[in-house]
Design a protein around this motif. Structure first.
Motif, PDB file in Angstrom:
ATOM      1  N   VAL A  42      45.609  35.494  33.899  1.00  0.00           N
ATOM      2  CA  VAL A  42      45.731  36.952  33.960  1.00  0.00           C
ATOM      3  C   VAL A  42      44.363  37.518  34.319  1.00  0.00           C
ATOM      4  O   VAL A  42      43.397  37.363  33.577  1.00  0.00           O
ATOM      5  N   ASN A  43      44.286  38.154  35.495  1.00  0.00           N
ATOM      6  CA  ASN A  43      43.042  38.752  35.979  1.00  0.00           C
ATOM      7  C   ASN A  43      43.229  40.241  36.222  1.00  0.00           C
ATOM      8  O   ASN A  43      44.359  40.711  36.409  1.00  0.00           O
ATOM      9  N   ALA A  44      42.118  40.958  36.277  1.00  0.00           N
ATOM     10  CA  ALA A  44      42.191  42.371  36.675  1.00  0.00           C
ATOM     11  C   ALA A  44      42.820  42.509  38.051  1.00  0.00           C
ATOM     12  O   ALA A  44      43.596  43.438  38.303  1.00  0.00           O
ATOM     13  N   SER A  45      42.515  41.561  38.946  1.00  0.00           N
ATOM     14  CA  SER A  45      43.056  41.630  40.305  1.00  0.00           C
ATOM     15  C   SER A  45      44.564  41.429  40.341  1.00  0.00           C
ATOM     16  O   SER A  45      45.222  41.788  41.321  1.00  0.00           O
ATOM     17  N   ASP A  46      45.148  40.849  39.285  1.00  0.00           N
ATOM     18  CA  ASP A  46      46.601  40.734  39.184  1.00  0.00           C
ATOM     19  C   ASP A  46      47.228  42.039  38.718  1.00  0.00           C
ATOM     20  O   ASP A  46      48.313  42.422  39.173  1.00  0.00           O
ATOM     21  N   LEU A  47      46.547  42.718  37.789  1.00  0.00           N
ATOM     22  CA  LEU A  47      47.134  43.885  37.136  1.00  0.00           C
ATOM     23  C   LEU A  47      46.948  45.172  37.933  1.00  0.00           C
ATOM     24  O   LEU A  47      47.847  46.024  37.961  1.00  0.00           O
ATOM     25  N   ILE A  48      45.797  45.335  38.579  1.00  0.00           N
ATOM     26  CA  ILE A  48      45.511  46.592  39.268  1.00  0.00           C
ATOM     27  C   ILE A  48      46.535  46.912  40.357  1.00  0.00           C
ATOM     28  O   ILE A  48      47.009  48.063  40.454  1.00  0.00           O
ATOM     29  N   PRO A  49      46.955  45.944  41.209  1.00  0.00           N
ATOM     30  CA  PRO A  49      47.961  46.290  42.220  1.00  0.00           C
ATOM     31  C   PRO A  49      49.284  46.769  41.633  1.00  0.00           C
ATOM     32  O   PRO A  49      49.980  47.581  42.245  1.00  0.00           O
ATOM     33  N   ILE A  50      49.635  46.280  40.451  1.00  0.00           N
ATOM     34  CA  ILE A  50      50.897  46.683  39.827  1.00  0.00           C
ATOM     35  C   ILE A  50      50.892  48.177  39.515  1.00  0.00           C
ATOM     36  O   ILE A  50      51.930  48.842  39.582  1.00  0.00           O
ATOM     37  N   THR A  51      49.725  48.728  39.223  1.00  0.00           N
ATOM     38  CA  THR A  51      49.624  50.154  38.892  1.00  0.00           C
ATOM     39  C   THR A  51      49.818  51.055  40.102  1.00  0.00           C
ATOM     40  O   THR A  51      50.019  52.257  39.963  1.00  0.00           O
ATOM     41  N   GLY A  52      49.722  50.471  41.307  1.00  0.00           N
ATOM     42  CA  GLY A  52      49.837  51.278  42.526  1.00  0.00           C
ATOM     43  C   GLY A  52      48.510  51.658  43.126  1.00  0.00           C
ATOM     44  O   GLY A  52      48.454  52.422  44.093  1.00  0.00           O
ATOM     45  N   ALA A  53      47.401  51.114  42.571  1.00  0.00           N
ATOM     46  CA  ALA A  53      46.079  51.470  43.086  1.00  0.00           C
ATOM     47  C   ALA A  53      45.919  51.072  44.548  1.00  0.00           C
ATOM     48  O   ALA A  53      45.162  51.705  45.287  1.00  0.00           O
ATOM     49  N   TYR A  54      46.615  50.006  44.961  1.00  0.00           N
ATOM     50  CA  TYR A  54      46.523  49.546  46.353  1.00  0.00           C
ATOM     51  C   TYR A  54      47.899  49.617  47.017  1.00  0.00           C
ATOM     52  O   TYR A  54      48.283  48.724  47.770  1.00  0.00           O
ATOM     53  N   ARG A  55      48.633  50.666  46.771  1.00  0.00           N
ATOM     54  CA  ARG A  55      50.025  50.718  47.219  1.00  0.00           C
ATOM     55  C   ARG A  55      50.160  50.655  48.733  1.00  0.00           C
ATOM     56  O   ARG A  55      51.194  50.228  49.257  1.00  0.00           O
ATOM     57  N   HIS A  56      49.103  51.063  49.457  1.00  0.00           N
ATOM     58  CA  HIS A  56      49.185  51.044  50.916  1.00  0.00           C
ATOM     59  C   HIS A  56      49.225  49.618  51.468  1.00  0.00           C
ATOM     60  O   HIS A  56      49.613  49.414  52.624  1.00  0.00           O
ATOM     61  N   ARG A  57      48.825  48.632  50.669  1.00  0.00           N
ATOM     62  CA  ARG A  57      48.905  47.251  51.127  1.00  0.00           C
ATOM     63  C   ARG A  57      49.660  46.356  50.137  1.00  0.00           C
ATOM     64  O   ARG A  57      49.507  45.137  50.147  1.00  0.00           O
ATOM     65  N   THR A  58      50.485  46.968  49.298  1.00  0.00           N
ATOM     66  CA  THR A  58      51.277  46.218  48.327  1.00  0.00           C
ATOM     67  C   THR A  58      52.753  46.547  48.528  1.00  0.00           C
ATOM     68  O   THR A  58      53.282  47.491  47.934  1.00  0.00           O
ATOM     69  N   PRO A  59      53.441  45.811  49.389  1.00  0.00           N
ATOM     70  CA  PRO A  59      54.865  46.084  49.607  1.00  0.00           C
ATOM     71  C   PRO A  59      55.702  45.714  48.387  1.00  0.00           C
ATOM     72  O   PRO A  59      55.429  44.714  47.718  1.00  0.00           O
ATOM     73  N   LEU A  60      56.675  46.536  48.098  1.00  0.00           N
ATOM     74  CA  LEU A  60      57.591  46.288  46.980  1.00  0.00           C
ATOM     75  C   LEU A  60      58.948  45.834  47.524  1.00  0.00           C
ATOM     76  O   LEU A  60      59.340  46.208  48.613  1.00  0.00           O
ATOM     77  N   PRO A  61      59.699  45.050  46.730  1.00  0.00           N
ATOM     78  CA  PRO A  61      59.336  44.478  45.430  1.00  0.00           C
ATOM     79  C   PRO A  61      58.360  43.319  45.596  1.00  0.00           C
ATOM     80  O   PRO A  61      58.241  42.751  46.681  1.00  0.00           O
ATOM     81  N   ALA A  62      57.679  42.963  44.506  1.00  0.00           N
ATOM     82  CA  ALA A  62      56.685  41.889  44.569  1.00  0.00           C
ATOM     83  C   ALA A  62      56.676  41.106  43.261  1.00  0.00           C
ATOM     84  O   ALA A  62      56.975  41.650  42.193  1.00  0.00           O
ATOM     85  N   VAL A  63      56.305  39.838  43.364  1.00  0.00           N
ATOM     86  CA  VAL A  63      56.031  39.010  42.187  1.00  0.00           C
ATOM     87  C   VAL A  63      54.543  39.113  41.890  1.00  0.00           C
ATOM     88  O   VAL A  63      53.712  39.043  42.799  1.00  0.00           O
ATOM     89  N   ALA A  64      54.190  39.304  40.638  1.00  0.00           N
ATOM     90  CA  ALA A  64      52.790  39.453  40.243  1.00  0.00           C
ATOM     91  C   ALA A  64      52.054  38.108  40.316  1.00  0.00           C
ATOM     92  O   ALA A  64      52.667  37.044  40.357  1.00  0.00           O
ATOM     93  N   GLY A  65      50.721  38.199  40.301  1.00  0.00           N
ATOM     94  CA  GLY A  65      49.880  37.011  40.229  1.00  0.00           C
ATOM     95  C   GLY A  65      49.327  36.571  41.563  1.00  0.00           C
ATOM     96  O   GLY A  65      50.045  36.557  42.565  1.00  0.00           O
ATOM     97  N   TYR A  66      48.034  36.185  41.566  1.00  0.00           N
ATOM     98  CA  TYR A  66      47.371  35.789  42.805  1.00  0.00           C
ATOM     99  C   TYR A  66      46.862  34.354  42.808  1.00  0.00           C
ATOM    100  O   TYR A  66      46.515  33.841  43.870  1.00  0.00           O
ATOM    101  N   GLU A  67      46.769  33.715  41.652  1.00  0.00           N
ATOM    102  CA  GLU A  67      46.242  32.344  41.652  1.00  0.00           C
ATOM    103  C   GLU A  67      46.932  31.516  40.586  1.00  0.00           C
ATOM    104  O   GLU A  67      47.623  32.030  39.703  1.00  0.00           O
ATOM    105  N   GLY A  68      46.725  30.218  40.659  1.00  0.00           N
ATOM    106  CA  GLY A  68      47.328  29.299  39.707  1.00  0.00           C
ATOM    107  C   GLY A  68      47.344  27.901  40.277  1.00  0.00           C
ATOM    108  O   GLY A  68      46.869  27.649  41.389  1.00  0.00           O
ATOM    109  N   VAL A  69      47.891  26.968  39.495  1.00  0.00           N
ATOM    110  CA  VAL A  69      47.950  25.574  39.915  1.00  0.00           C
ATOM    111  C   VAL A  69      49.345  25.037  39.623  1.00  0.00           C
ATOM    112  O   VAL A  69      50.003  25.460  38.667  1.00  0.00           O
ATOM    113  N   GLY A  70      49.790  24.117  40.469  1.00  0.00           N
ATOM    114  CA  GLY A  70      51.099  23.515  40.259  1.00  0.00           C
ATOM    115  C   GLY A  70      51.210  22.182  40.975  1.00  0.00           C
ATOM    116  O   GLY A  70      50.251  21.704  41.586  1.00  0.00           O
TER     117      GLY A  70
END
Length: 315
Positions: A42-70
């Motif tokens: 959980v990063n700030a960069s994951d949460l801030i787009p959800i608020t709409g701060a970058y709505r001009h480049r965040t198409p909806l609907p979207a799955v949250a999260g930008y990094e991880g391992v699998g």
């Protein structure tokens, strides 16, 4: 086979707009890997787009999260050697889900000697720190960090020292960070000590700022004119005004550099990150099952937090 993902279909506070949704997995697109996720932070960069701060480049609907391992479960012919191996499934779908499809050429293989909970955090903060230090070198300079207890700042501080910084100071809000910063060779400075901050800023060559707001303005007002002020975040929620023509202010956004990276350069960045990350102090991980994502978000917001909340995707 079904997938569980944290979707948002409108902008707002993450606790209110994130919704777990289950759906069957679709067909794998050509040139993509399918990755069964292990961990995602959980990063700030994951949460801030959800608020709409970058709505001009965040198409909806979207799955949250930008990094991880699998672990790779499916791969196209040129990449079948990755099946069963750990990767960072980057630059594709949101990572707060149990299965992620990503472009195969951008998936980053994880070395065997890197723990999965560390690998899950090898993208956003390490790559930002590495790129900032490359574009705004600290060698022979006095460095000042704001939000010094954050993951990005502690890497910036340690790696700036490795790159020959004369001294590294770190401004922190909570006293719990002071001892930790000192152990990393970062000289702790309490954010409440405005007199000391002013005296240090007046002799600072490079500032890496993650807060903005009044603190950024106070530092800029006393910095030497030949200094460099690098802003890479606004954790205060406030922007700032520069009241003098100098020092130079640079805005660093990692996304502005990604499109210019070739596939080879992209992989080369992580070849440099792995040994640095393995040899650095980093926040310990506190793991929460994906189904307890609200607890993870609450832990992220705790004042004086020294651990990093991480979602376990298979729990």
């Amino acid at each position: 086979m079904e997938n569980l993902a944290l979707w948002y279909r409108r902008f707002g506070e993450p606790d209110s707009v994130l919704q777990p949704e289950t759906a069957p997995l679709g067909e794998l697109a050509p040139g993509h890997l399918r990755v069964q996720m292990l961990f995602s932070p959980v990063n700030a960069s994951d949460l801030i787009p959800i608020t709409g701060a970058y709505r001009h480049r965040t198409p909806l609907p979207a799955v949250a999260g930008y990094e991880g391992v699998g672990i790779v479960t499916q791969a196209p012919a040129p990449f079948t050697g990755l099946v069963g191996k750990r990767v960072l499934p980057l630059r594709g779908q949101g990572t707060w889900q149990r299965y992620v499809d990503c472009p195969a050429e951008y998936a980053i293989p994880v070395p065997d000697n890197i723990d999965s909970r560390l690998a899950a955090r090898a993208y956003i903060n390490p790559l930002a720190a590495q790129m900032m230090l490359a574009h705004y070198p600290p060698q022979g300079k006095r460095v000042l960090l704001t939000a010094a207890g954050s993951d990005c700042a502690i890497l910036l501080g340690q790696w700036a020292r490795q790159r020959g910084a004369q001294a590294v100071y770190g401004i922190h809000r909570s006293p719990v960070h002071a001892e930790r910063l000192d152990a990393m060779g970062i000289i702790p400075v309490a954010q409440q000590d405005t007199t000391r901050i002013g005296a240090i800023a007046a002799c600072t060559d490079v500032v890496y700022d993650a807060t903005g707001g009044a603190l950024a303005e106070a530092i800029l007002n006393v910095m030497p004119e030949q200094g460099m002020f690098v802003c890479y975040g606004l954790l205060s929620g406030q922007t700032f005004r520069q009241q003098r023509p100098m020092p130079r202010v640079a805005w660093f956004h990692i996304r502005n550099y990604l499109d210019a990276l070739s596939v080879e350069a992209w992989h080369a960045e992580f070849e440099r990150i792995w040994p640095q990350l393995r040899g650095s102090q980093y926040s310990h991980a506190t793991v929460y099952p994906l189904t307890e994502w609200q607890r993870a978000l609450s832990a992220y917001r705790e004042g004086g937090r020294t651990g990093k909340p991480i979602l376990s995707m298979m729990a």
